[in-house]
Design an enzyme around this catalytic site. Structure first.
Site, PDB file in Angstrom:
ATOM      1  N   GLU A 173     -24.604 -28.166 -21.802  1.00 24.33           N
ATOM      2  CA  GLU A 173     -25.950 -28.533 -21.363  1.00 24.33           C
ATOM      3  C   GLU A 173     -27.033 -28.011 -22.298  1.00 24.33           C
ATOM      4  O   GLU A 173     -27.972 -27.317 -21.897  1.00 24.33           O
ATOM      5  CB  GLU A 173     -26.195 -28.020 -19.931  1.00 24.33           C
ATOM      6  CG  GLU A 173     -25.183 -28.573 -18.949  1.00 24.33           C
ATOM      7  CD  GLU A 173     -25.482 -28.321 -17.485  1.00 24.33           C
ATOM      8  OE1 GLU A 173     -25.085 -29.121 -16.641  1.00 24.33           O
ATOM      9  OE2 GLU A 173     -26.122 -27.293 -17.180  1.00 24.33           O
ATOM     10  N   GLU A 376     -18.729 -32.995 -15.824  1.00 24.53           N
ATOM     11  CA  GLU A 376     -19.058 -32.264 -14.597  1.00 24.53           C
ATOM     12  C   GLU A 376     -19.602 -33.253 -13.583  1.00 24.53           C
ATOM     13  O   GLU A 376     -20.504 -34.039 -13.904  1.00 24.53           O
ATOM     14  CB  GLU A 376     -20.142 -31.203 -14.826  1.00 24.53           C
ATOM     15  CG  GLU A 376     -19.679 -29.976 -15.529  1.00 24.53           C
ATOM     16  CD  GLU A 376     -20.745 -28.883 -15.580  1.00 24.53           C
ATOM     17  OE1 GLU A 376     -21.571 -28.791 -14.653  1.00 24.53           O
ATOM     18  OE2 GLU A 376     -20.746 -28.137 -16.570  1.00 24.53           O
TER      19      GLU A 376
HETATM   20  C1  BG6 Z   1     -24.046 -27.202 -14.403  1.00 23.05           C
HETATM   21  C2  BG6 Z   1     -23.429 -26.055 -15.165  1.00 23.05           C
HETATM   22  O1  BG6 Z   1     -25.410 -27.222 -14.631  1.00 23.05           O
HETATM   23  O2  BG6 Z   1     -23.994 -27.172 -13.022  1.00 23.05           O
HETATM   24  C3  BG6 Z   1     -22.360 -25.294 -14.417  1.00 23.05           C
HETATM   25  O3  BG6 Z   1     -22.926 -26.471 -16.414  1.00 23.05           O
HETATM   26  C4  BG6 Z   1     -22.781 -25.123 -12.976  1.00 23.05           C
HETATM   27  O4  BG6 Z   1     -22.124 -24.081 -15.092  1.00 23.05           O
HETATM   28  C5  BG6 Z   1     -22.937 -26.502 -12.358  1.00 23.05           C
HETATM   29  O5  BG6 Z   1     -21.942 -24.320 -12.228  1.00 23.05           O
HETATM   30  C6  BG6 Z   1     -23.255 -26.504 -10.886  1.00 23.05           C
HETATM   31  O6  BG6 Z   1     -24.378 -25.733 -10.626  1.00 23.05           O
HETATM   32  P1  BG6 Z   1     -24.347 -24.569  -9.565  1.00 23.05           P
HETATM   33  O7  BG6 Z   1     -25.658 -23.953  -9.662  1.00 23.05           O
HETATM   34  O8  BG6 Z   1     -24.088 -25.230  -8.269  1.00 23.05           O
HETATM   35  O9  BG6 Z   1     -23.230 -23.663  -9.962  1.00 23.05           O
END
Ligand code: BG6
Length: 478
Positions: A173, A376
């Protein structure tokens, strides 16, 4: 999906691996962040406080459980496993001249275990875990010196794992640095330009953030070039936190603001990493905001020479953009927006929008025409363990199913999609809140927000569902 589609899941060392000071590992930026909640922000403590809870220190101890964990992923039929190498496990201070052999051996073992089950690793080289030594010595990525440290680290891992890892992502990111309040987690920056003011979530310096981003662009481009010279078969990608923006109304001002946000927050970084140059709208933004990027003579050529092989991104939700600041707001991954009356929100207030994924995939592929991967996507939710020990996470199945349906639509639209790695396939620490309670996994881990629990793993209902999805290559989503 096409033959060889990479189905799997994703993790990051700082949220998953634990063993923060074992095996010669040095502290990373993530190790200096306290726990928090949805309503209490995490704190950055430049000196560790006794009695304070730091969720990354143990996380869910993949370090001690990797064999068991990979076996479970294999049981689900994973084709790919996204993980990050913890930079400070390889270079404990960040600027060491020799790598830490024990750290390298740990990842040798992890890759060997993955190979045993024919699971392809997808490695993020830097995922919100800059060695804290680089913060102390250089104020993180604010300094150009850090580029060489990163490149040395890349050369080390590229050479060591050249026959074990084919897929790499240079920065997780990378575009977070276009958003206020991300300088520490995204770039290890703790001080302002005069080295006086310590950063916190509400203190920000745009000049330093964008300079750090430039350093990361150069570092990424150099890494791509070196990687290809070490193994021409490497596939090295960029990774963008994609913010799917909709205009609140058909007012041209809303439309223009939406386009502007999409350009600056999404497209700027991938334009540089995929096309190899700063786009005009970004130059204008920097100029209008008085941001002066210090570049060296070769930087432009370096960027042009180090374009990535594929585009990867995270997708959780969509946002609504209004030029009217009065509108009703909601939270989100990295950025909030205006409430969208057509969408439901998650337990943490993120607006669930599967069709936005199809829209996003089309936007990206139309623009770049290179292979794309969703690295993701997932639902952070509160899971209940029933008396018989089961976790019936139908809401997670529904979220994933709806997104996969739209992903398949995008493929029919012509998008060249390489794979899909669901975020947090084994429960791990939330990056925004530091909680364990915000769970994403197919596999439940017994650990709570205070760090208590046995760390025992067990499959949730979604585990068996995803196994079927992979087995039928996305045909059976029931
Ligand atoms: C992304 C990141 O922005 O979102 C992850 O790359 C992160 O590291 C994921 O865990 C989900 O966000 P959160 O805040 O729910 O863990």
């Amino acid at each position: 999906m096409k033959k060889g589609f990479l189905w799997g899941g994703a993790t990051a060392a700082n949220q998953f691996e634990g063993a923060w000071n074992k095996g010669g590992k040095g502290p990373s930026t993530a190790d200096m962040m306290t726990g928090g909640t949805h309503t209490t922000p995490r704190r950055i403590t430049p000196v560790l406080e006794e009695g304070t809870y730091y969720p990354s220190h143990e996380a869910v101890d993949f370090y001690g459980h990797y064999k068991e964990d990979i076996k479970m992923l294999a049981e689900m039929g994973f084709k790919v496993f996204r993980m990050s190498i913890n930079w400070s496990r390889i270079y404990p201070n960040g600027d060491d001249l020799e790598p830490n052999e024990e750290g390298l051996t740990f990842y040798d073992n992890v890759f060997a275990e993955l190979e045993k089950y024919n699971i392809e690793p997808l490695v993020t080289i830097s995922h919100y875990e800059t060695p804290f030594g680089l913060t102390k010595k250089f104020n993180g990525w604010a300094s150009r010196e850090v580029i060489d440290c990163y490149v040395r680290y890349c050369e080390t891992i590229f050479n060591r794992y050249k026959d074990k890892v084919k897929y790499w992502l240079t920065f997780n990111e990378i575009n977070v640095l276009t958003i206020p309040g991300t300088a520490f987690s995204g770039a290890g920056i703790l001080l302002d330009e005069k080295n006086e003011v310590e950063f916190s979530a509400d203190h920000d310096n745009e000049q330093l953030r964008f300079q750090a981003l430039h350093h990361q662009f150069v570092a990424s481009a150099r890494a791509v070039k070196i990687g290809h010279s070490i193994n021409p078969n490497f596939k090295i990608g960029c990774m963008i936190a994609y913010m799917c923006n909709y205009p609140h109304t058909c007012n041209p001002d809303d439309m223009l603001l939406t386009q502007h946000r999409t350009q600056i927050n999404n497209m700027f970084c991938s334009d540089v990493q995929v096309r190899g140059y700063y786009p005009g709208y970004a130059k204008r933004y920097l100029k209008d905001n008085g941001i002066k990027i210090k570049m060296e003579v070769d930087d432009e050529a370096t960027l042009k020479d180090g374009c990535v092989d594929f585009y990867s991104f995270s997708y959780y939700m969509s946002l609504v953009v209004s030029h009217n600041p009065q509108e009703d707001g909601v939270g989100g991954n990295l950025m909030g927006g205006i409430r969208n009356p057509y969408l439901k929100t998650s337990d943490w207030g993120w607006q669930i929008d599967p069709k936005g994924l199809r829209y996003t995939l089309n936007e990206i592929y139309d623009r770049y025409q290179i292979p794309v991967m969703i690295v993701e996507n997932g639902l952070g939710a509160v899971d209940i363990v029933e008396e018989d020990g089961s976790v019936n996470d139908d809401y997670r199945i529904e979220y994933l199913r709806d997104h996969i349906i739209q992903m398949k639509e995008a493929v029919k639209d012509g998008v060249d999609l390489m794979g899909y790695t669901m975020w947090g396939c084994i429960d791990l620490v939330s990056v925004s809140t530091g909680e364990m309670k915000k769970r994403y996994g197919f596999i439940y881990v017994d650990k709570d927000n205070e760090g208590k629990g046995t760390l025992q793993r067990k499959p949730k209902k979604s585990f068996y569902w995803y196994k079927k999805v992979i087995k039928t290559n996305g045909e059976n989503l029931e």
